[in-house]
Design a protein around this motif. Structure first.
Motif, PDB file in Angstrom:
ATOM      1  N   GLU A 254     -61.388  23.823 -90.724  1.00  0.00           N
ATOM      2  CA  GLU A 254     -61.312  25.242 -91.090  1.00  0.00           C
ATOM      3  C   GLU A 254     -61.024  25.346 -92.578  1.00  0.00           C
ATOM      4  OE1 GLU A 254     -62.230  27.655 -89.444  1.00  0.00           O
ATOM      5  OE2 GLU A 254     -61.257  27.950 -87.530  1.00  0.00           O
TER       6      GLU A 254
ATOM      7  N   LEU B 171     -63.722  24.972 -95.398  1.00  0.00           N
ATOM      8  CA  LEU B 171     -64.638  26.061 -95.750  1.00  0.00           C
ATOM      9  C   LEU B 171     -64.279  26.695 -97.080  1.00  0.00           C
ATOM     10  CD1 LEU B 171     -65.039  28.036 -92.430  1.00  0.00           C
ATOM     11  CD2 LEU B 171     -66.859  27.044 -93.776  1.00  0.00           C
ATOM     12  N   VAL B 172     -63.012  26.596 -97.471  1.00  0.00           N
ATOM     13  CA  VAL B 172     -62.555  27.294 -98.677  1.00  0.00           C
ATOM     14  C   VAL B 172     -62.769  26.384 -99.879  1.00  0.00           C
ATOM     15  CG1 VAL B 172     -60.633  28.449 -99.784  1.00  0.00           C
ATOM     16  CG2 VAL B 172     -60.835  28.458 -97.293  1.00  0.00           C
ATOM     17  N   PRO B 173     -63.663  26.775-100.780  1.00  0.00           N
ATOM     18  CA  PRO B 173     -63.904  25.918-101.931  1.00  0.00           C
ATOM     19  C   PRO B 173     -62.735  25.938-102.909  1.00  0.00           C
ATOM     20  CG  PRO B 173     -65.408  27.785-101.907  1.00  0.00           C
ATOM     21  CD  PRO B 173     -64.470  27.962-100.772  1.00  0.00           C
ATOM     22  N   GLU B 174     -62.777  25.051-103.867  1.00  0.00           N
ATOM     23  CA  GLU B 174     -61.745  25.035-104.904  1.00  0.00           C
ATOM     24  C   GLU B 174     -61.760  26.363-105.650  1.00  0.00           C
ATOM     25  OE1 GLU B 174     -59.458  22.591-105.957  1.00  0.00           O
ATOM     26  OE2 GLU B 174     -59.917  22.017-103.913  1.00  0.00           O
ATOM     27  N   PRO B 175     -60.583  26.868-106.040  1.00  0.00           N
ATOM     28  CA  PRO B 175     -60.579  28.130-106.786  1.00  0.00           C
ATOM     29  C   PRO B 175     -61.206  27.964-108.170  1.00  0.00           C
ATOM     30  CG  PRO B 175     -58.396  27.140-106.746  1.00  0.00           C
ATOM     31  CD  PRO B 175     -59.245  26.316-105.848  1.00  0.00           C
ATOM     32  N   THR B 176     -61.824  29.043-108.616  1.00  0.00           N
ATOM     33  CA  THR B 176     -62.419  29.016-109.947  1.00  0.00           C
ATOM     34  C   THR B 176     -61.322  29.084-110.993  1.00  0.00           C
ATOM     35  OG1 THR B 176     -64.217  30.268-109.010  1.00  0.00           O
ATOM     36  CG2 THR B 176     -64.115  30.166-111.399  1.00  0.00           C
ATOM     37  N   ARG B 177     -61.453  28.300-112.040  1.00  0.00           N
ATOM     38  CA  ARG B 177     -60.450  28.325-113.110  1.00  0.00           C
ATOM     39  C   ARG B 177     -61.115  28.731-114.420  1.00  0.00           C
ATOM     40  NH1 ARG B 177     -56.443  28.620-110.112  1.00  0.00           N
ATOM     41  NH2 ARG B 177     -55.800  26.830-108.916  1.00  0.00           N
ATOM     42  N   CYS B 178     -60.385  29.515-115.204  1.00  0.00           N
ATOM     43  CA  CYS B 178     -60.897  29.875-116.521  1.00  0.00           C
ATOM     44  C   CYS B 178     -60.512  28.819-117.540  1.00  0.00           C
ATOM     45  CB  CYS B 178     -60.344  31.200-116.974  1.00  0.00           C
ATOM     46  SG  CYS B 178     -61.532  32.501-116.804  1.00  0.00           S
TER      47      CYS B 178
ATOM     48  N   CYS C  86     -66.145  33.208 -97.775  1.00  0.00           N
ATOM     49  CA  CYS C  86     -65.143  32.190 -97.468  1.00  0.00           C
ATOM     50  C   CYS C  86     -64.207  31.886 -98.615  1.00  0.00           C
ATOM     51  CB  CYS C  86     -65.793  30.914 -96.957  1.00  0.00           C
ATOM     52  SG  CYS C  86     -66.738  30.044 -98.190  1.00  0.00           S
TER      53      CYS C  86
ATOM     54  N   ARG D  47     -70.479  31.211-116.887  1.00  0.00           N
ATOM     55  CA  ARG D  47     -70.353  30.074-115.964  1.00  0.00           C
ATOM     56  C   ARG D  47     -71.440  30.126-114.881  1.00  0.00           C
ATOM     57  NH1 ARG D  47     -64.410  29.270-114.204  1.00  0.00           N
ATOM     58  NH2 ARG D  47     -64.331  28.641-116.376  1.00  0.00           N
TER      59      ARG D  47
END
Lengths: 77, 280
Positions: free
Chosen positions: A67, A70-77, B96, B273
């Motif tokens: 489960e 499903l959550v990808p890595e958070p986007t970072r600036c 998601c 990006r």
């Protein structure tokens, strides 16, 4: 209003208000699974669960790795 | 306990649900997953109409389009192979990112769209995919482009109808897409979210869609920025031109999460990006 639930295989009837939360009916610290999917009982009205199957499980069982994947890595600036 | 609620209805058909909505007017609202409406119930709502038992949780593939029932959950969308095939899974990504499992299992696409929260993740993806919404009304069904559906902050064109389904025209195999979201934490709402789809033929951009959320009162397409890319190669100098237009065009909202300047900067960063990723 009257709702019918099946909690861990046992059928039960509850007298609730339309605005009663599912968490207020179940009063459990276990994870709530509705029709095979983990849900947030504090974001759901008891009336929404009328006629549904509910299972209560420890939280450790309720968060399988697949489960989370499903959550990808958070986007970072 | 939500004390203002007086009734909870279980219609047996979509027609009956529409009839009940019409009877109760502004005092009634449809409820599916409830993750949007239960914590944010408008003060005038006295009655909720359960639409989860009407067979509206489907993803149907047709030759020209995909039809997604309004009560299809975010989880169903996130794991659907058919949705993953649409423009590199731009809609799957929006369903998601940042959703706790319990919420993703319950929240529905219809709720995310009709809730019309400016920070919602699926609307920019749907805008970028040229989606259309189908609303069931007393006198039949109405289909309208999704960009005409969002009227203002948490206000849509659904009126006294009930959202039945969302239709997405099947994009050509040349169309690439991407959804990016930036939030304070992985499960927080977006400070800015962005969806881009574009058709690349021989390195030149054809049809382009750039949609932003969490910037204004409604999710929006940036038509002027899209025009900058049209019939141009997707290369660094063109991408910088688009970024300039985006940061000039946006008029961000201010809230406790971020200032307007920060959101404007973020809109440019996410645009750059996204386009660089699509170019690679």
């Amino acid at each position: 209003m009257q709702i019918e639930l099946v909690v861990d295989g046992r059928a039960c009837t509850h007298e609730v208000e339309p605005g009663t939360l599912l968490s207020e009916v179940l009063q459990t610290e276990l994870a709530v699974w509705l029709e095979g999917r983990m849900v947030s009982a504090s974001l759901m009205l008891a009336a929404q669960a009328h006629g549904r199957q509910i299972e209560l499980k420890p939280f450790v069982q309720a968060a399988p790795l697949q489960e989370n994947s499903l959550v990808p890595e958070p986007t970072r600036c | 306990m939500i004390h203002q609620l007086e009734e909870f209805l279980y219609p047996q058909s979509l027609a009956e649900a529409v009839q009940k909505k019409h009877e109760y007017g502004e005092a009634a609202a449809p409820i599916a997953g409830g993750t949007e409406i239960v914590p944010n119930l408008p003060p005038d709502i006295r009655c909720l109409i359960d639409v989860t038992r009407l067979g509206l949780d489907y993803i149907e593939e047709e030759a020209e389009r995909l039809r997604i029932g309004a009560t299809t959950t975010m989880h169903q969308l996130a794991v659907s192979p058919a949705i993953a095939k649409l423009a590199n899974g731009v809609l799957s990504s929006s369903c998601c990112q940042g959703w706790p499992t319990e919420v993703r299992n319950t929240a529905t696409l219809g709720g995310n769209v009709v809730g019309a929260g400016p920070f919602a993740d699926s609307p920019p993806a749907l805008l970028a995919l040229d989606a259309e919404v189908v609303v069931a009304r007393l006198d039949g069904e109405e289909k309208l482009p999704i960009q005409e559906f969002f009227l203002d902050y948490r206000r849509t064109a659904v009126g006294q109808g009930i959202l039945k389904e969302i239709q997405i025209p099947r994009p050509s195999s040349q169309v690439r897409g991407i959804f990016l979201k930036f939030g304070r934490t992985q499960v927080d709402q977006a400070l800015v979210n962005l969806a881009v789809t574009l058709e690349l033929e021989s390195g030149v951009c054809g049809k382009v869609r750039i949609a932003l959320g969490a910037i204004g009162r409604t999710p929006q397409r940036l038509l002027e920025a899209e025009r900058v890319l049209l019939e141009k190669p997707l290369q660094a100098d063109v991408i910088e031109d688009v970024v300039c237009v985006v940061t000039e065009l946006v008029d961000p909202v201010i809230d406790l999460r971020a200032s307007a300047d920060y959101r404007r900067e973020l809109a440019g960063v996410l645009t750059r990006r996204a386009l660089l990723q699509l170019a690679s």
